[in-house]
Design an enzyme around this catalytic site. Structure first.
Site, PDB file in Angstrom:
ATOM      1  N   ASP A 197      -1.510  -6.790  -2.110  1.00 12.32           N
ATOM      2  CA  ASP A 197      -2.876  -7.276  -1.882  1.00 12.32           C
ATOM      3  C   ASP A 197      -3.909  -6.351  -2.502  1.00 12.32           C
ATOM      4  O   ASP A 197      -4.987  -6.810  -2.926  1.00 12.32           O
ATOM      5  CB  ASP A 197      -3.136  -7.502  -0.392  1.00 12.32           C
ATOM      6  N   HIS A 240      -4.906  -9.442   2.566  1.00 11.37           N
ATOM      7  CA  HIS A 240      -5.913  -8.635   3.265  1.00 11.37           C
ATOM      8  C   HIS A 240      -7.024  -8.067   2.356  1.00 11.37           C
ATOM      9  O   HIS A 240      -8.196  -8.330   2.560  1.00 11.37           O
ATOM     10  CB  HIS A 240      -5.240  -7.426   3.930  1.00 11.37           C
TER      11      HIS A 240
HETATM   12  O1  RIB Z   1      -2.519  -3.825   7.279  1.00 10.79           O
HETATM   13  C1  RIB Z   1      -2.788  -4.308   5.987  1.00 10.79           C
HETATM   14  C2  RIB Z   1      -3.169  -3.194   5.077  1.00 10.79           C
HETATM   15  O2  RIB Z   1      -2.088  -2.284   4.960  1.00 10.79           O
HETATM   16  C3  RIB Z   1      -3.458  -3.661   3.633  1.00 10.79           C
HETATM   17  O3  RIB Z   1      -4.395  -2.807   3.033  1.00 10.79           O
HETATM   18  C4  RIB Z   1      -2.135  -3.518   2.961  1.00 10.79           C
HETATM   19  O4  RIB Z   1      -2.269  -3.320   1.545  1.00 10.79           O
HETATM   20  C5  RIB Z   1      -1.621  -2.265   3.618  1.00 10.79           C
HETATM   21  O5  RIB Z   1      -2.207  -1.156   2.935  1.00 10.79           O
HETATM   22 CA    CA Z   2      -3.848  -1.703   0.881  1.00 12.16          CA
END
Ligand code: RIB
Ligand code: CA
Length: 310
Positions: A14, A239
Site C-alpha cells: 500500500d 491503507h
Molecule cells: O496497519 C497498516 C499499516 O501498516 C500500513 O501502513 C501498512 O503499509 C503497514 O505499514
Molecule cells: Ca506502510
C-alpha cells in the site's frame, strides 16, 4: 500550488500506491522519500521504495534510508501480509533510482531548510524517523506544515486486539509524535478498512494498460491473498494512499478532532491509539482523526494517478 511533501514509508504494497498517487497527481510535489523499518527490514523497504519509483518511471526524487528499527523495541516485519521481501508477488526489477548518500534525518533536514514554505510530512509506516527528527532537529520543526499519518485506529487493531501495526511497531515514537503539538491528521484502520480492493478496482488498474498498472495488479492480488488468509478479508484495505488523497482533496474524508493517547505500557495493548471521540477525559484534542472515506473519489484519484505513470 502543489503541496510539498516528504513521504516516510515502509514499502509495503500500500505504500507503493501512496507513492504512485503522489507522483501521478499534479497537486502533490514530492520533495523526498525516506524509508523506515516496518513492513520489512530497512534493506527491503528501501529497495522497494526505489523499485516503486523505477516501475513508475519517476526520477529526480531523492530516496534516503532511515531507522533500521524502533526507538526502543526490535524490528518486527509484517511478513504475514507483505512477504519476506516486504513486496511479495511480482518479480522486482533492479531499481534504476539511486539511493541518496544522506541519512533520512539529514535528507529531511535539508529539504526543510531549503524549502521556501513549510513542508507536509506523510509518514505511512512506524513513526521512528519522525520521532528522531523532532528530537534531534528541533530548530527545523517550524518548517513542518503538518503531519498526515497512516496509523492507529479508533477501534480494533490489526496486531492482536487493539494495536495497529505502525503504532505497534514503535509505540514510543508514536507517543512522542502525537505529543509534539504539531498539526496531525490520523488515518487509522477505521477509515482505511473502507478502501477495499474489490475485483472492480483491480480491473480498473489493469485496464489502464501501462507498466505501472500491470505491476500494481500483481501487488494488489498478492496483498488481497495474504489479507484473505490472515484476516479473512479477500478484499484487502489499501491503507496508505488515503493520506495522500486527503492532501489532494480534503473532502475525500471526514475528520473529527479528538484527544489521542498512545498506549506504551500495556502488556496486551501496547501501541493502541486511545481515541477519545466523545471527549470523556476533557483533554485538549491533539489530532484530526479521519472517519469516513468518499470511496469512489478515493479510487478515482488512485486510478487517475496510475494512468499518468509509465
Ligand atoms: O496497519 C497498516 C499499516 O501498516 C500500513 O501502513 C501498512 O503499509 C503497514 O505499514
Ligand atoms: Ca506502510
Amino acid at each position: 500550488m502543489p503541496v510539498p511533501v516528504i513521504i516516510d514509508c515502509d514499502p509495503g504494497h500500500d505504500d507503493v500506491f501512496a507513492i504512485w498517487l503522489a507522483a501521478g497527481n499534479p497537486d502533490i510535489d514530492i520533495r523526498a522519500i525516506t524509508t523506515v523499518s516496518g513492513n520489512g527490514y530497512l534493506e527491503h523497504t528501501t529497495y522497494n521504495a526505489r523499485v516503486a519509483l523505477t516501475v513508475a518511471g519517476v526520477t529526480g526524487i531523492p530516496v534516503a534510508a532511515g531507522a533500521d528499527g524502533p526507538l526502543e523495541r526490535k524490528a518486527t516485519p509484517a511478513t504475514w501480509i507483505h512477504g519476506e521481501n516486504a513486496l511479495g508477488g511480482p518479480e522486482l526489477p533492479e531499481p534504476t533510482v539511486p539511493l541518496d548518500g544522506r541519512s533520512a534525518l539529514q535528507l529531511i533536514a535539508d529539504v526543510l531548510a531549503e524549502a521556501d514554505e513549510p513542508v507536509t510530512l506523510v509518514p505511512i509506516g512506524p513513526l521512528t524517523n519522525i520521532a528522531l527528527f523532532l528530537r534531534e532537529k528541533p530548530e527545523l520543526v517550524g518548517k513542518i506544515k503538518e503531519i498526515v499519518w497512516m496509523g492507529g485506529s479508533t477501534g480494533r487493531g490489526n496486531v492482536g486486539a487493539y494495536p495497529e501495526f505502525n503504532a505497534w511497531c514503535d509505540p514510543e515514537a508514536a507517543d512522542l509524535v502525537l505529543r509534539s503539538g504539531l498539526p496531525i491528521t490520523m488515518v487509522g484502520l477505521n477509515i482505511s478498512h473502507q478502501a477495499l480492493i474489490t475485483a472492480e478496482v483491480i480491473d480498473r488498474i489493469g485496464a489502464i494498460g501501462n507498466r505501472t498498472g500491470a505491476f500494481g495488479v500483481e501487488l494488489l492480488r498478492y496483498f488481497c491473498s495474504t489479507y484473505d488468509k490472515v484476516e479473512g478479508m479477500p478484499e484487502g484495505p489499501l491503507h496508505d494512499p488515503i493520506t495522500v488523497a486527503l492532501l489532494i482533496d480534503r473532502a475525500v474524508a471526514t475528520v473529527r478532532r479528538a484527544h489521542v493517547d498512545v498506549e506504551t505500557k500495556g502488556e496486551f495493548t501496547s501501541g493502541a491509539t486511545c481515541v477519545d471521540l466523545h471527549d470523556m477525559l476533557g483533554k485538549e484534542p491533539n489530532v484530526d482523526v479521519a472517519i469516513t472515506l468518499d470511496v469512489d473519489r478515493f479510487w478515482n484519484l488512485v486510478v487517475d494517478a496510475v494512468r499518468e505513470l509509465a
